[in-house]
Write a protein that holds these residues in place. Structure first.
Motif: not given
Length: 99
Positions: A73-83
């Motif tokens: 995912l693109r936002h820094p808050l979701e870093a480490g999470t994929d689609v």
């Protein structure tokens, strides 16, 4: 009481979910499900393709879409999470099988 209509997820997410559920969906089908115009869906699909989240292939006279579920995912808050993880939360029947 507020009469504004808002949702927690963006239209980009809604379009992605629609195409993960039905890779052969038409832009019209997606637009109706999301509640936006076909032109807006085309713009969002273009964004998702350019960023590498979707790829398009011709299937006769129509398009079919493949999802890159391993993309982050693109936002820094979701870093480490994929689609794939996002889809598994939103629609458990779609997420684990997405490519």
């Amino acid at each position: 009481m507020s009469t504004s209509r808002w949702t927690f997820l963006s239209n980009h997410t809604h379009v992605l979910v629609c195409l993960a559920r039905d890779p052969d969906a038409t832009m019209r089908d997606v637009a109706e499900q999301v509640g936006i115009t076909e032109r807006a869906v085309q713009r969002i699909v273009g964004d998702l393709e350019t960023a590498g989240y979707l790829s398009r292939r011709r299937a006769g006279r129509r398009n079919a879409y493949s999802l890159r579920a391993d993309r982050p995912l693109r936002h820094p808050l979701e870093a480490g999470t994929d689609v794939r993880t996002l889809l598994s939360v939103l629609d458990p029947g779609v997420g684990p099988d997405a490519d």
